[in-house]
Write a protein that holds these residues in place. Structure first.
Motif, PDB file in Angstrom:
ATOM      1  N   HIS A 160       0.840  -1.198   0.000  1.00 56.75           N
ATOM      2  CA  HIS A 160       0.000   0.000   0.000  1.00 56.75           C
ATOM      3  C   HIS A 160       0.877   1.251   0.000  1.00 56.75           C
ATOM      4  N   ARG A 161       1.932   1.225   0.780  1.00 55.48           N
ATOM      5  CA  ARG A 161       2.854   2.370   0.826  1.00 55.48           C
ATOM      6  C   ARG A 161       3.438   2.652  -0.554  1.00 55.48           C
ATOM      7  N   GLU A 162       3.895   1.608  -1.236  1.00 54.90           N
ATOM      8  CA  GLU A 162       4.491   1.793  -2.554  1.00 54.90           C
ATOM      9  C   GLU A 162       3.454   2.228  -3.590  1.00 54.90           C
ATOM     10  N   GLU A 163       2.225   1.744  -3.460  1.00 48.87           N
ATOM     11  CA  GLU A 163       1.169   2.168  -4.375  1.00 48.87           C
ATOM     12  C   GLU A 163       0.864   3.649  -4.199  1.00 48.87           C
ATOM     13  N   MET A 164       0.859   4.105  -2.980  1.00 49.67           N
ATOM     14  CA  MET A 164       0.571   5.510  -2.730  1.00 49.67           C
ATOM     15  C   MET A 164       1.657   6.413  -3.325  1.00 49.67           C
ATOM     16  N   LYS A 165       2.859   5.894  -3.481  1.00 53.07           N
ATOM     17  CA  LYS A 165       3.939   6.673  -4.091  1.00 53.07           C
ATOM     18  C   LYS A 165       3.699   6.935  -5.572  1.00 53.07           C
ATOM     19  N   ARG A 166       2.776   6.195  -6.178  1.00 59.93           N
ATOM     20  CA  ARG A 166       2.469   6.431  -7.586  1.00 59.93           C
ATOM     21  C   ARG A 166       1.729   7.745  -7.782  1.00 59.93           C
ATOM     22  N   ILE A 167       1.130   8.252  -6.733  1.00 66.02           N
ATOM     23  CA  ILE A 167       0.308   9.455  -6.843  1.00 66.02           C
ATOM     24  C   ILE A 167       1.202  10.691  -6.894  1.00 66.02           C
ATOM     25  N   GLY A 168       1.018  11.515  -7.919  1.00 68.30           N
ATOM     26  CA  GLY A 168       1.798  12.737  -8.046  1.00 68.30           C
ATOM     27  C   GLY A 168       2.300  12.940  -9.460  1.00 68.30           C
ATOM     28  N   ARG A 169       2.789  14.114  -9.730  1.00 67.89           N
ATOM     29  CA  ARG A 169       3.262  14.465 -11.071  1.00 67.89           C
ATOM     30  C   ARG A 169       4.515  13.665 -11.428  1.00 67.89           C
ATOM     31  N   GLY A 170       4.582  13.281 -12.699  1.00 69.36           N
ATOM     32  CA  GLY A 170       5.754  12.548 -13.184  1.00 69.36           C
ATOM     33  C   GLY A 170       5.811  11.102 -12.750  1.00 69.36           C
ATOM     34  N   ASN A 171       4.752  10.606 -12.145  1.00 69.72           N
ATOM     35  CA  ASN A 171       4.782   9.249 -11.607  1.00 69.72           C
ATOM     36  C   ASN A 171       3.949   8.259 -12.421  1.00 69.72           C
ATOM     37  N   ALA A 172       3.392   8.697 -13.536  1.00 68.02           N
ATOM     38  CA  ALA A 172       2.452   7.840 -14.247  1.00 68.02           C
ATOM     39  C   ALA A 172       3.094   6.569 -14.779  1.00 68.02           C
ATOM     40  N   ASP A 173       4.386   6.615 -15.105  1.00 65.48           N
ATOM     41  CA  ASP A 173       5.040   5.422 -15.638  1.00 65.48           C
ATOM     42  C   ASP A 173       5.833   4.670 -14.573  1.00 65.48           C
ATOM     43  N   ARG A 174       5.533   4.962 -13.315  1.00 61.63           N
ATOM     44  CA  ARG A 174       6.317   4.382 -12.220  1.00 61.63           C
ATOM     45  C   ARG A 174       6.197   2.863 -12.170  1.00 61.63           C
ATOM     46  N   ARG A 175       4.994   2.366 -12.377  1.00 59.39           N
ATOM     47  CA  ARG A 175       4.759   0.933 -12.263  1.00 59.39           C
ATOM     48  C   ARG A 175       4.001   0.421 -13.471  1.00 59.39           C
ATOM     49  N   TRP A 176       4.004  -0.900 -13.608  1.00 60.70           N
ATOM     50  CA  TRP A 176       3.133  -1.569 -14.576  1.00 60.70           C
ATOM     51  C   TRP A 176       1.865  -2.013 -13.863  1.00 60.70           C
ATOM     52  N   ASP A 177       0.839  -2.259 -14.640  1.00 61.65           N
ATOM     53  CA  ASP A 177      -0.381  -2.838 -14.080  1.00 61.65           C
ATOM     54  C   ASP A 177      -0.372  -4.359 -14.169  1.00 61.65           C
ATOM     55  N   VAL A 178       0.757  -4.905 -14.580  1.00 59.67           N
ATOM     56  CA  VAL A 178       0.966  -6.356 -14.563  1.00 59.67           C
ATOM     57  C   VAL A 178       2.253  -6.629 -13.799  1.00 59.67           C
ATOM     58  N   LEU A 179       2.400  -7.845 -13.306  1.00 59.56           N
ATOM     59  CA  LEU A 179       3.587  -8.229 -12.557  1.00 59.56           C
ATOM     60  C   LEU A 179       4.580  -8.947 -13.460  1.00 59.56           C
ATOM     61  N   PRO A 180       5.881  -8.766 -13.261  1.00 59.89           N
ATOM     62  CA  PRO A 180       6.878  -9.406 -14.128  1.00 59.89           C
ATOM     63  C   PRO A 180       6.771 -10.927 -14.179  1.00 59.89           C
ATOM     64  N   GLN A 181       6.261 -11.553 -13.112  1.00 60.82           N
ATOM     65  CA  GLN A 181       6.163 -13.014 -13.073  1.00 60.82           C
ATOM     66  C   GLN A 181       4.919 -13.546 -13.756  1.00 60.82           C
ATOM     67  N   ASP A 182       4.042 -12.662 -14.216  1.00 62.95           N
ATOM     68  CA  ASP A 182       2.843 -13.079 -14.942  1.00 62.95           C
ATOM     69  C   ASP A 182       3.079 -12.888 -16.436  1.00 62.95           C
ATOM     70  N   PRO A 183       2.835 -13.918 -17.261  1.00 61.61           N
ATOM     71  CA  PRO A 183       3.056 -13.754 -18.702  1.00 61.61           C
ATOM     72  C   PRO A 183       2.132 -12.688 -19.283  1.00 61.61           C
ATOM     73  N   ALA A 184       2.708 -11.636 -19.833  1.00 58.87           N
ATOM     74  CA  ALA A 184       1.904 -10.556 -20.412  1.00 58.87           C
ATOM     75  C   ALA A 184       2.727  -9.803 -21.440  1.00 58.87           C
ATOM     76  N   LEU A 185       2.084  -9.446 -22.524  1.00 56.36           N
ATOM     77  CA  LEU A 185       2.670  -8.587 -23.551  1.00 56.36           C
ATOM     78  C   LEU A 185       1.548  -7.648 -23.954  1.00 56.36           C
ATOM     79  N   ALA A 186       1.692  -6.357 -23.662  1.00 53.16           N
ATOM     80  CA  ALA A 186       0.549  -5.454 -23.804  1.00 53.16           C
ATOM     81  C   ALA A 186       1.004  -4.048 -24.173  1.00 53.16           C
ATOM     82  N   TYR A 187       0.118  -3.345 -24.863  1.00 54.79           N
ATOM     83  CA  TYR A 187       0.341  -1.937 -25.163  1.00 54.79           C
ATOM     84  C   TYR A 187      -0.399  -1.096 -24.133  1.00 54.79           C
ATOM     85  N   ASP A 188       0.338  -0.237 -23.452  1.00 58.97           N
ATOM     86  CA  ASP A 188      -0.223   0.670 -22.453  1.00 58.97           C
ATOM     87  C   ASP A 188      -0.600   1.964 -23.172  1.00 58.97           C
TER      88      ASP A 188
END
Length: 669
Positions: A445-473
């Motif tokens: 939760h702490r790390e998720e809250m760090k996504r909030i703010g300017r310049g943070n939109a690309d901070r994280r993915w909405d998928v996890l590296p251990q889950d097979p995914a190939l997607a256009y954001d």
């Protein structure tokens, strides 16, 4: 069962045979009838290219489907289990020590039973300390901090007016049932469900220590409070439109507008200092603000105890787990049995500490050389897309300039997110799985809250590296390829380059095309929401879409007799498949011009992604809901439109896999 009709049928069959003097001869000739001819590359490339897999993978009796990509997901899960097991025995570094202890504590069922409800005891004590209305909002904020969202939801998501940042979204939530309508409908089925829900609430309250004499009253208090929240909530249908659920407001106004709920202090507790948040249903929050002052603290305490017990039930002793599974697993999700203990613990760790697992997963299973090759190949497909857009006769000069600018800014992120997290976490130890769950979820939760703010939109993915995914954001104009996706069958380094382009490269092309299709047209190169196509360009695309729909709408849905592919529902993805194959082949020919004779391997790479088997029920369900065509047509649909495919396999006019030139659909000239 009455046997007479069956007996009559058998008698008629015998009589029919006796009445024909050639019956025995016909039977003899039938016994020598040839089996159906095996599929060839030119009659059914899907069946031909995947014959070995289809023979080796009959549908298990206990499964609705099996496919190559489902097997990839299962392999990824097993890799995660192996990683956690190794971390518990011989951790390498601080993150593995945390994960290893977390894993070991979850597998120690005897310790979990001894622990009972102790992991949530501090939370319950905090709730029990509520004396007046002013004590309620701090308790709500504290539970959000440990990853237990009560009363409402609050999370980080893209700012629809500024894609360069995330803002906090105040949204409806806090209910124990997934649909607010359950609380107000009066039909018999809903009332039966509510009776079972009431029983579940009462069980959890009892397990959290509510006295027997108080159980019925507290259960009613919970249901009453949730019903009040539900009545002020939007329907699930209303929540589907992101724009309708986006309403930015100044943060500084919240404290004044919702004084009893203390939302200004709530944001401070979550370490959120942004200047605005989204609140699309202010009436709901006004209602909650009023309830803080009008309802007795005892009712709030009953509700908060219930929400804590319900949220943590899967991670506590068996009575909690059994009660939770009986209602949420069996009644709501229709499951026959709970998952195995290792799978349940993995699910819990993924929920609370998924990015930690992803960090270690990439380090263990993902080679830097793979990263470089995958990124380079994706860049080559991006280059092929640029050339294709330049040739695209549907686009005018202005749209081509916008597409070129957007493509130049398109980012490719492979393996793991570019920005890592802060893994400083309170030590876990192996004594209490429930306590470790709270520690980990507090961290996330702490790390998720760090996504909030300017310049943070690309901070994280909405998928996890251990889950097979190939997607256009689409919001960040980037291609995301997870570490788990870069293994067979998608990225099989034992195969030649042509195969890799046909599998991985075509998936890349599929996803990149979404930035410039009927969805991508609404986000421009500056990440502004606007339509950068003219009506003429949109009309040209619609004409293309109709031609694709005509083809796919004629396809029978495998394993679902009498059902056709829903060409409208699958339309966007069918077009993207056409684009992906075309772009990847162009990239392959540009990268390795001397390997043009390897086109057969390229197309086999594409086909290798899609073999699947389904039972009738699953096939019908997917035909009604999935936005993707079934594997047979994801393979054959694009290739029937490829002149290079017919050339590679010497298919003749009239073959099923060789459409006449005037019927072929080509995205790019």
């Amino acid at each position: 069962m009455n046997p007479r009709p069956l007996a009559c049928v058998l008698a008629l069959s015998v009589l029919a045979g006796l009445a024909s003097p050639d019956a025995l001869a016909q039977k003899k000739r039938a016994s020598k009838a040839k089996a159906p001819a095996a599929a060839t590359a030119c009659s059914d490339f899907y069946a031909n290219a995947n014959a070995d897999w289809l023979r080796a993978n009959p549908l298990p009796s206990n499964a609705g489907s099996v496919s190559v990509l489902e097997q990839l997901g299962a392999r990824s899960r097993q890799q995660q289990l192996d990683l956690l097991d190794a971390a518990s025995k011989s951790p390498q570094g601080n993150v593995q020590k945390l994960l290893g202890d977390f894993w070991a504590s979850g597998l120690d069922e005897a310790a979990v039973e001894r622990d009972g409800a102790q992991p949530i005891a501090p939370l319950l004590s905090r709730i029990d300390a509520i004396k007046s209305a002013k004590d309620i909002p701090p308790a709500i904020a504290a539970l959000h901090q440990v990853g237990i969202p009560v009363v409402f939801n609050f999370g980080a998501d893209i700012d629809l007016d500024d894609f360069d940042r995330h803002i906090g979204y105040f949204a409806q939530g806090g209910l124990g049932l997934p649909d607010p309508a359950y609380y107000t409908r009066g039909d018999a089925d809903t009332q039966a469900l509510m009776a079972r829900y009431r029983n579940y609430v009462e069980k959890i309250l009892a397990l959290t220590g509510t006295p027997q004499a108080q159980l019925s009253a507290d259960t009613q208090a919970v249901l009453d409070l949730e019903t009040r929240i539900a009545r002020a909530s939007k329907s699930l249908l209303d929540l589907r439109n992101p724009r309708a659920n986006y309403a930015p407001v100044e943060t500084k106004a919240l404290a004044r507008q919702y004084k009893r709920l203390q939302l200004g202090d709530f944001l401070k507790a979550q370490a959120v200092n942004d200047d605005r948040v989204s609140m699309a249903n202010p009436q709901l929050f006004s209602q909650i603000d009023g309830l803080v002052g009008s309802l007795k603290p005892a009712q709030w305490k009953a509700y908060l105890r219930w929400r804590v017990g319900d949220s943590m039930a899967p991670y506590l002793a068996k009575p909690f787990r059994d009660a939770e599974f009986e209602f949420r697993g069996r009644v709501l999700r229709g499951l026959a049995a709970p998952p195995s203990r290792p799978q349940a613990v993995l699910d819990a760790i993924t929920l609370a500490a998924g990015p930690m697992v992803g960090h270690e997963y990439a380090a263990r299973y993902y080679a830097p050389a793979t990263d470089k090759r995958a990124e380079d190949m994706a860049a080559q497909v991006r280059e092929a897309l640029g050339q294709a857009l330049e040739r695209d006769t549907r686009l005018g000069e202005s749209a081509k300039a916008e597409a070129k600018a957007k493509l130049q800014k398109l980012k490719i992120e492979v393996g793991t997110p570019n920005r890592d997290l802060d893994y400083s976490v309170q030590p876990m130890g192996r004594g209490s799985f429930g306590s470790n769950m709270l520690i980990a979820s507090t961290w996330r939760h702490r790390e998720e809250m760090k996504r909030i703010g300017r310049g943070n939109a690309d901070r994280r993915w909405d998928v996890l590296p251990q889950d097979p995914a190939l997607a256009y954001d689409i919001a960040q104009n980037r291609l995301i390829v997870t570490a788990a996706m870069l293994q067979p069958p998608v990225f099989d380094t034992s195969k030649d380059a042509a195969w890799l382009y046909g599998a991985y490269g075509a998936l890349v092309g599929h996803e990149l095309s979404h930035g410039f299709d009927s969805r991508g047209r609404y986000v421009d190169s500056k990440q502004n929401l606007r339509d950068w196509w003219t009506p003429t360009e949109a009309s040209a695309w619609d004409g293309l879409a109709r031609r694709v729909a005509t083809q796919y709408g004629a396809f029978d849905y495998p394993d679902a007799p009498g059902v056709k592919v829903n060409a409208t529902q699958t339309g966007d993805e069918n077009i993207a498949d056409l684009a992906g194959v075309q772009l990847a082949l162009a990239a392959f020919h540009a990268a390795e011009p001397s390997a043009a004779t390897a086109d057969q391997s390229f197309y086999k790479g594409w086909a290798s992604l899609w073999p699947q088997r389904m039972n009738v029920e699953t096939a019908r369900q997917r035909a009604a809901t999935s936005v993707h065509a079934p594997g047979k047509w994801r393979t054959n649909g694009p290739l029937r439109n490829e002149p290079a495919f017919a050339t590679a396999f010497a298919c003749k006019a009239g073959n099923a896999m060789a459409l006449p030139a005037d019927q072929q659909v080509r995205l790019f000239p």
